[in-house]
Design a protein around this motif. Structure first.
Motif, mmCIF file in Angstrom:
data_model
loop_
_atom_site.group_PDB
_atom_site.id
_atom_site.type_symbol
_atom_site.label_atom_id
_atom_site.label_comp_id
_atom_site.label_asym_id
_atom_site.label_seq_id
_atom_site.Cartn_x
_atom_site.Cartn_y
_atom_site.Cartn_z
ATOM 1 N N THR A 40 0.806 -1.216 0.000
ATOM 2 C CA THR A 40 0.000 0.000 0.000
ATOM 3 C C THR A 40 0.841 1.270 0.000
ATOM 4 O OG1 THR A 40 -0.155 -0.201 2.409
ATOM 5 C CG2 THR A 40 -2.004 -1.029 1.127
ATOM 6 N N THR A 41 2.161 1.131 -0.065
ATOM 7 C CA THR A 41 3.032 2.301 0.035
ATOM 8 C C THR A 41 3.156 3.057 -1.274
ATOM 9 O OG1 THR A 41 4.307 1.118 1.716
ATOM 10 C CG2 THR A 41 5.315 3.068 0.781
ATOM 11 N N ALA A 42 3.021 2.376 -2.395
ATOM 12 C CA ALA A 42 3.233 3.030 -3.692
ATOM 13 C C ALA A 42 2.312 4.235 -3.871
ATOM 14 C CB ALA A 42 3.018 2.025 -4.822
ATOM 15 N N GLY A 43 1.104 4.158 -3.322
ATOM 16 C CA GLY A 43 0.188 5.285 -3.447
ATOM 17 C C GLY A 43 0.699 6.543 -2.774
ATOM 18 N N PHE A 162 -1.875 -1.908 6.507
ATOM 19 C CA PHE A 162 -2.464 -0.698 7.072
ATOM 20 C C PHE A 162 -1.761 -0.173 8.322
ATOM 21 C CE2 PHE A 162 -5.915 -2.524 4.561
ATOM 22 C CZ PHE A 162 -6.311 -1.411 3.842
ATOM 23 N N VAL A 163 -1.099 -1.039 9.090
ATOM 24 C CA VAL A 163 -0.517 -0.559 10.338
ATOM 25 C C VAL A 163 0.629 0.405 10.085
ATOM 26 C CG1 VAL A 163 1.195 -2.404 10.642
ATOM 27 C CG2 VAL A 163 0.200 -1.279 12.652
ATOM 28 N N PHE A 164 1.379 0.200 8.984
ATOM 29 C CA PHE A 164 2.496 1.076 8.685
ATOM 30 C C PHE A 164 2.086 2.300 7.869
ATOM 31 C CE2 PHE A 164 4.568 -3.123 9.202
ATOM 32 C CZ PHE A 164 5.452 -2.794 10.219
ATOM 33 N N LEU A 165 0.852 2.305 7.361
ATOM 34 C CA LEU A 165 0.432 3.364 6.457
ATOM 35 C C LEU A 165 0.500 4.752 7.105
ATOM 36 C CD1 LEU A 165 -0.419 3.500 3.525
ATOM 37 C CD2 LEU A 165 -2.805 3.311 4.236
ATOM 38 N N GLY A 254 -11.669 -9.792 -5.550
ATOM 39 C CA GLY A 254 -10.653 -8.790 -5.872
ATOM 40 C C GLY A 254 -11.250 -7.512 -6.430
ATOM 41 N N ALA A 255 -12.260 -7.664 -7.293
ATOM 42 C CA ALA A 255 -12.895 -6.494 -7.890
ATOM 43 C C ALA A 255 -13.590 -5.637 -6.844
ATOM 44 C CB ALA A 255 -13.897 -6.939 -8.953
ATOM 45 N N SER A 256 -14.218 -6.280 -5.862
ATOM 46 C CA SER A 256 -15.028 -5.558 -4.881
ATOM 47 C C SER A 256 -14.241 -5.100 -3.664
ATOM 48 C CB SER A 256 -16.210 -6.433 -4.428
ATOM 49 O OG SER A 256 -15.761 -7.676 -3.923
ATOM 50 N N THR A 257 -12.941 -5.402 -3.614
ATOM 51 C CA THR A 257 -12.108 -4.923 -2.503
ATOM 52 C C THR A 257 -10.934 -4.109 -3.050
ATOM 53 O OG1 THR A 257 -10.955 -7.071 -2.488
ATOM 54 C CG2 THR A 257 -12.760 -6.776 -0.927
ATOM 55 N N ASN A 258 -9.842 -4.770 -3.431
ATOM 56 C CA ASN A 258 -8.674 -4.059 -3.943
ATOM 57 C C ASN A 258 -9.027 -3.161 -5.128
ATOM 58 O OD1 ASN A 258 -7.951 -6.389 -2.477
ATOM 59 N ND2 ASN A 258 -5.888 -6.348 -3.308
ATOM 60 N N GLY A 259 -9.829 -3.686 -6.033
ATOM 61 C CA GLY A 259 -10.092 -2.979 -7.285
ATOM 62 C C GLY A 259 -10.851 -1.683 -7.116
ATOM 63 N N VAL A 260 -11.828 -1.634 -6.211
ATOM 64 C CA VAL A 260 -12.642 -0.421 -6.073
ATOM 65 C C VAL A 260 -12.286 0.386 -4.829
ATOM 66 C CG1 VAL A 260 -14.573 -1.309 -7.421
ATOM 67 C CG2 VAL A 260 -14.525 -1.712 -4.956
ATOM 68 N N MET A 261 -12.045 -0.282 -3.714
ATOM 69 C CA MET A 261 -11.827 0.461 -2.476
ATOM 70 C C MET A 261 -10.436 1.096 -2.435
ATOM 71 S SD MET A 261 -14.673 0.406 -0.955
ATOM 72 C CE MET A 261 -14.240 1.069 0.649
ATOM 73 N N TRP A 262 -9.392 0.331 -2.717
ATOM 74 C CA TRP A 262 -8.052 0.882 -2.639
ATOM 75 C C TRP A 262 -7.808 1.938 -3.702
ATOM 76 C CZ3 TRP A 262 -4.190 -3.721 -1.611
ATOM 77 C CH2 TRP A 262 -4.510 -4.305 -0.381
ATOM 78 N N ALA A 263 -8.378 1.726 -4.888
ATOM 79 C CA ALA A 263 -8.097 2.625 -6.010
ATOM 80 C C ALA A 263 -9.041 3.817 -6.070
ATOM 81 C CB ALA A 263 -8.164 1.840 -7.328
ATOM 82 N N HIS A 264 -10.300 3.658 -5.647
ATOM 83 C CA HIS A 264 -11.297 4.684 -5.953
ATOM 84 C C HIS A 264 -12.066 5.246 -4.765
ATOM 85 C CE1 HIS A 264 -10.502 3.946 -10.131
ATOM 86 N NE2 HIS A 264 -10.855 2.688 -10.039
ATOM 87 N N PHE A 265 -11.954 4.657 -3.591
ATOM 88 C CA PHE A 265 -12.735 5.183 -2.467
ATOM 89 C C PHE A 265 -12.310 6.611 -2.113
ATOM 90 C CE2 PHE A 265 -13.340 5.967 2.091
ATOM 91 C CZ PHE A 265 -14.714 5.755 2.193
ATOM 92 N N THR A 266 -11.007 6.853 -2.017
ATOM 93 C CA THR A 266 -10.535 8.187 -1.636
ATOM 94 C C THR A 266 -10.934 9.253 -2.645
ATOM 95 O OG1 THR A 266 -8.711 7.282 -0.324
ATOM 96 C CG2 THR A 266 -8.493 9.557 -1.089
#
Length: 432
Positions: A40-43, A162-165, A254-266
């Motif tokens: 999650t660090t690349a973001g 998430f703990v290191f984020l 994957g589509a309903s977690t990593n694909g939408v939440m990590w990329a588009h929720f913010t």
């Protein structure tokens, strides 16, 4: 004297030894936490790299997409490599790979070097310590408590993500992205000694039984190369309907977690006036509830039909995503907090029952099969991330994305119930 002869000592209280399987699981958890820290660090680097080098966000994002794809593709091959060379060597090499990638990135001056370090090296290294590693540990070292251990190891990955984020975000802001990269490399190096000392390949190699097993299990005879075995397992599993159902449902995961939440929720929350820092904090909070939800799901998997668990998880996840557009506001109210809690509990809860079904259906080949199923997960995530950006460009809103993925989760709930619970013909029987 007679009293002395006839007096017997009381019962000797024997100390219980911790089964070595738990030490192996502990070392595996440390490695998985370290790997999760990289995912999650690349973001956090997008803005600093854009400002320092003037690189386009597209070229920076390409490195992240290479990382995601390789993370998924390496999974089945990593499982086969562990069968051939042992977990300790593969995981030790993976930790060295991610540490090298992070350190080398501090000297980069061109986008292709970012693709090489964070895309290729870190993608391959972190992918080798992902869900298939957890599957290998649980299948080799545990007969009892498999679901619980799978939940704990899966939660370890989420914990690392998430703990290191917050810490890394603070380091990037105050000390620069290079300091954050060095910190990540040091985390990987610090985990290496306990992995080399505690991680063992198979219980039988140390003259032990797996936790809860009644007899020694030496595992399958290694007669094929890594690539041949990985492809052969895929060819055999692909001739069975359960494999495609597991792959389809995990792609939906994957589509309903990593694909939408990590990329588009913010960015979606930002469209409604919510500060990006607040939206990122909500994502971190989802990660906190991930841990409890995944461990509890593992406990339930040991006791209930994993197909019904999957069906319930996908159905509930779909409902939460369908409701999300109505919860988006500029501030965080109780409805959004309720969404974060529920989605967090469901986010990674699908992993233990999916892993249990792979193990039940495909026996000693289950880690490799699960690796291919994980590849489908990453492909689903990538497609959803791509579709989300396209939806935002076409409609000016992310709402169609939430509605579409929520509906697809409903299909996942139905597909989960169609998975047959019997080993497919021609596949190795599960070890008990």
């Amino acid at each position: 004297m007679a009293d002395i002869v006839t007096r017997h000592p009381g019962p000797v209280r024997q100390r219980r030894r911790i089964h070595p399987a738990w030490w192996v699981a502990g070392a595996a958890a440390l490695a998985i936490v370290a790997a999760g820290a990289f995912t999650t660090t690349a973001g956090l680097f997008v803005g600093p790299l854009h400002r320092e080098f003037g690189w386009s966000r597209g070229s920076i994002g390409f490195a992240a997409s290479v990382n995601m794809v390789l993370y998924g593709i390496i999974a089945p091959f990593a499982a086969a490599l562990m069968d051939r060379f042992g977990m300790r060597r593969v995981v030790g090499g993976a930790l060295a790979l991610v540490a090298a990638g992070a350190l080398l990135s501090t000297a980069m001056t061109a986008p292709w070097q970012y693709v090489l370090t964070w895309g290729v090296l870190i993608g391959l290294g972190s992918g080798s310590m992902a869900l298939t590693f957890a599957a290998t540990v649980t299948s080799r070292w545990f007969v009892r408590r498999r679901g619980l251990v799978a939940g704990i190891l899966t939660a370890a990955g989420v914990f690392g993500q998430f703990v290191f984020l917050p810490l890394l975000s603070w380091v990037v802001t105050g000390r620069g992205w290079r300091t954050a990269a060095v910190l990540l490399a040091l985390i990987a190096v610090a985990v290496l000694p306990p992995v080399l000392v505690l991680l063992r390949d198979r219980p039988a190699g140390s003259g032990l039984r797996a936790y809860g097993a009644r007899e020694l299990d030496h595992g399958p005879v290694r007669v094929r190369g890594t690539a041949a075995r990985t492809a052969g397992v895929l060819g055999t599993a692909a001739r069975t309907a359960p494999f495609w159902l597991l792959a389809a449902t995990f792609a939906i995961c994957g589509a309903s977690t990593n694909g939408v939440m990590w990329a588009h929720f913010t960015p979606a929350a930002h469209d409604h006036g919510m500060p990006a820092t607040t939206a990122s904090s909500l994502l971190a909070l989802i990660g906190v509830f991930n841990v409890g939800g995944t461990v509890f799901s593992g406990w339930l998997t040991d006791r209930l039909d994993p197909r019904r668990l999957l069906s319930a998880y996908y159905a509930l996840r779909g409902v939460t995503l369908l409701c999300l557009p109505m919860l988006m506001t500029s501030t965080v109210g109780p409805p959004m907090v309720a969404f974060v809690v529920l989605f967090g509990l469901l986010d990674v809860a699908t992993v233990p029952p999916t892993l249990a079904l792979c193990r039940e259906l495909y026996g000693s080949d289950s880690p490799v099969v699960f690796g291919w199923v994980t590849t489908a997960h990453q492909l689903g995530a990538g497609l959803a991330a791509l579709a989300g950006g396209a939806a935002r460009d076409a409609f000016g809103s992310y709402d169609p994305l939430w509605f579409s993925v929520g509906a697809v989760c409903g299909a996942g709930a139905l597909l989960s119930l169609l998975i047959a619970r019997r080993p497919a013909a021609g596949l190795p029987a599960p070890h008990h």
